[in-house]
Write a protein that holds these residues in place. Structure first.
Motif, PDB file in Angstrom:
ATOM      1  N   THR A  49      46.220  35.857  43.968  1.00 29.61           N
ATOM      2  CA  THR A  49      45.457  37.096  44.169  1.00 29.61           C
ATOM      3  C   THR A  49      44.066  36.978  43.556  1.00 29.61           C
ATOM      4  OG1 THR A  49      47.477  38.428  44.188  1.00 29.61           O
ATOM      5  CG2 THR A  49      45.422  39.576  43.707  1.00 29.61           C
ATOM      6  N   VAL A  50      43.985  36.372  42.358  1.00 32.16           N
ATOM      7  CA  VAL A  50      42.681  36.197  41.712  1.00 32.16           C
ATOM      8  C   VAL A  50      41.820  35.216  42.505  1.00 32.16           C
ATOM      9  CG1 VAL A  50      41.507  35.449  39.598  1.00 32.16           C
ATOM     10  CG2 VAL A  50      43.634  36.753  39.447  1.00 32.16           C
ATOM     11  N   VAL A  51      42.433  34.147  43.026  1.00 33.17           N
ATOM     12  CA  VAL A  51      41.691  33.188  43.857  1.00 33.17           C
ATOM     13  C   VAL A  51      41.100  33.895  45.061  1.00 33.17           C
ATOM     14  CG1 VAL A  51      41.920  31.184  45.366  1.00 33.17           C
ATOM     15  CG2 VAL A  51      43.005  31.161  43.112  1.00 33.17           C
ATOM     16  N   GLU A  52      41.887  34.748  45.709  1.00 33.25           N
ATOM     17  CA  GLU A  52      41.403  35.493  46.883  1.00 33.25           C
ATOM     18  C   GLU A  52      40.237  36.403  46.498  1.00 33.25           C
ATOM     19  OE1 GLU A  52      41.116  37.136  50.749  1.00 33.25           O
ATOM     20  OE2 GLU A  52      42.073  35.306  50.000  1.00 33.25           O
ATOM     21  N   ALA A  53      40.363  37.095  45.361  1.00 29.34           N
ATOM     22  CA  ALA A  53      39.299  38.005  44.919  1.00 29.34           C
ATOM     23  C   ALA A  53      38.022  37.234  44.591  1.00 29.34           C
ATOM     24  CB  ALA A  53      39.776  38.794  43.705  1.00 29.34           C
ATOM     25  N   TYR A  54      38.170  36.124  43.862  1.00 30.72           N
ATOM     26  CA  TYR A  54      37.001  35.324  43.517  1.00 30.72           C
ATOM     27  C   TYR A  54      36.339  34.757  44.771  1.00 30.72           C
ATOM     28  CZ  TYR A  54      37.963  35.309  38.441  1.00 30.72           C
ATOM     29  OH  TYR A  54      38.142  35.660  37.124  1.00 30.72           O
TER      30      TYR A  54
END
Length: 464
Positions: A49-54
């Protein structure tokens, strides 16, 4: 099968968390973002999820990826700083900038009973001219060079003597010159506050305190003012409930009320501040208008948790800008570094040396005595004219040039100020000074600018 709507909501939450950190300056341009695993743990989401947001923020140009190093805030990622962020939209008449803008941009014929400075012909112009000529003839660097890190040694020594007269024991090395009194407060706020910190002010207070604190994204709380200082019982209650980091006040002659801090209130205030580990900025800009000095928090505290600031824009010149900070020794070096970082030093040598010339030339004491006498005649005269219109002073100050007044029943200060502006008269409506917006029927008058009978005539038309 995972619900894509829930996954999208979690990604949006991560993106919003990053944007919030950018908006509050918790993340600055060039700064490295938390690692994917660390931020996933903070947000209680998966690393994916953090990878997608970044990745989405990188696509927008908000952050940038560096191979093998992580993600960093892009140089242009920060939005413009909003001075009223989080504040409800209000009519311009109650905005803290309203009176300042109208006064600063006034045409030559505009009457300004709402402004915060004396008329030009009340200032010691001959003494200023002599000082300017003396500095201009000097062979030193005053005409061309930057100031030293602390500012003019001559002026700081003068200030050291003046502070000693108030019972404040400060070496000249504990005094830092600034470009203005406002910059002095700004520097202290930069050093002491972080976005979201709670700051206590008087209600009412000087309206630019409110504007400056909003620029620093502080959370503002207030306590009602009384003729002898802040309401101490409420002051103690607010400290216990809100735990403010900082309190900003005038103690010599309060702006806008003209109140004077009593010795009893000063002691209780300092005891409460110590009990709750709160710092205090004491603005002494009106101190020279007092017939006899009132208690100074900085003197009673010994400059431990109280920072004294001031300037000479009200008594000498708003054009020759120079302020000062007197603080405890261990704060001075960080303050100097901060001032160099934000302004490459304080006031120019020319301004500081000019003020030093006036203050040491013998004419300043006579000028102040004449100002006090002239204002002591003007205050009751203007108060009587206002009372004939049903405008009642909250108290009769022992000095200074402000009258804090109640308007007649049914009159809203905002409406009166707007009506007067159409008559080319700038007034200062009460809610400009009130964090709690509790002064709708109050108005501040500058008695030096109310000597013109046209002001009273315009006010009468605006009220009626």
């Amino acid at each position: 099968m995972p619900d894509p709507r829930r996954a999208g909501a979690r990604t949006a939450a991560v993106i919003e968390a990053i944007r919030q950190r950018l908006a509050t300056r918790a993340l600055a341009p060039g700064q490295r973002l938390p690692s994917i695993r660390a931020f996933a743990a903070t947000m209680d989401v998966s690393p994916a999820t953090v990878v997608e947001a970044y990745d989405r923020l990188a696509a927008e140009g908000v952050i940038r990826a560096r191979r093998g190093s992580g993600f960093y805030v892009a140089d242009m990622a920060l939005p413009p700083l909003a001075l009223v962020a989080g504040e409800p939209r209000r009519p311009r008449a109650v905005d803290p900038f309203w009176v300042s803008r109208q006064s600063l941009d006034a045409d030559e014929g505009t009457l300004m009973p709402g402004c915060g400075w004396l008329p030009a012909d009340w200032m010691p112009q001959d003494a200023l001219r002599r000082a300017v000529r003396a500095v201009a003839r000097s062979s030193g660097p005053a005409l061309t060079d930057y100031s030293t890190a602390r500012g003019s040694g001559a002026l700081r020594r003068v200030l050291q003597g003046r502070l000693a007269g108030l019972g404040i024991d400060a070496f000249s090395e504990q005094i830092v010159l600034t470009s203005s009194g406002t910059q002095a407060i700004d520097l202290m706020c930069r050093m002491l506050l972080r976005p979201g910190d709670t700051v206590l002010v008087d209600d009412p207070c000087y309206f630019n305190f409110l504007a400056l604190l909003r620029a620093h994204q502080a959370r503002i709380v207030s306590v009602p003012m009384t003729p002898s200082g802040p309401d101490i019982a409420q002051f103690e209650t607010v400290l216990a409930a809100e735990r403010p980091r900082l309190y900003i006040t005038n103690s010599g002659l309060h702006n806008p009320t003209g109140a004077t801090l009593s010795l009893q209130a000063a002691h209780r205030l300092l005891n409460a501040a110590a009990a709750h580990d709160m710092l205090i900025i004491e603005d002494d800009i009106y101190g020279d208008f007092e017939p006899e000095p009132s208690p100074r928090l900085a003197a009673l505290d010994g400059l431990q948790r109280v920072i004294l600031i001031g300037s000479f824009s009200k008594t000498l010149s708003a054009s020759v800008r120079c302020g000062y900070i007197a603080a405890r020794p261990d704060w001075i070096e960080p303050l100097i570094d901060l001032q160099i970082a934000t302004g490459f030093g304080g006031p120019g040598q020319f301004a500081a040396e000019t003020l030093a010339q006036v203050l040491t030339g013998g004419s300043y004491r006579k000028h102040i005595e004449e100002l006090r006498a002239r204002l002591s005649r003007a205050r009751p005269r203007v108060a009587a004219r206002l009372q004939r219109l049903g405008v009642t002073p909250w108290l009769m100050p022992r000095g200074g040039f402000h009258l804090w007044c109640t308007l007649p029943e049914g009159c809203r200060a905002i409406d009166v100020a707007q009506a007067a502006l159409a008559d080319n008269v700038v007034l200062a409506p009460g809610d400009v000074f009130s964090a709690a917006q509790s002064a709708a029927m109050m108005m501040r008058f500058n008695v030096a600018h109310c000597e013109d009978i046209s002001v009273i005539a315009a006010l009468e038309r605006a009220i009626n």
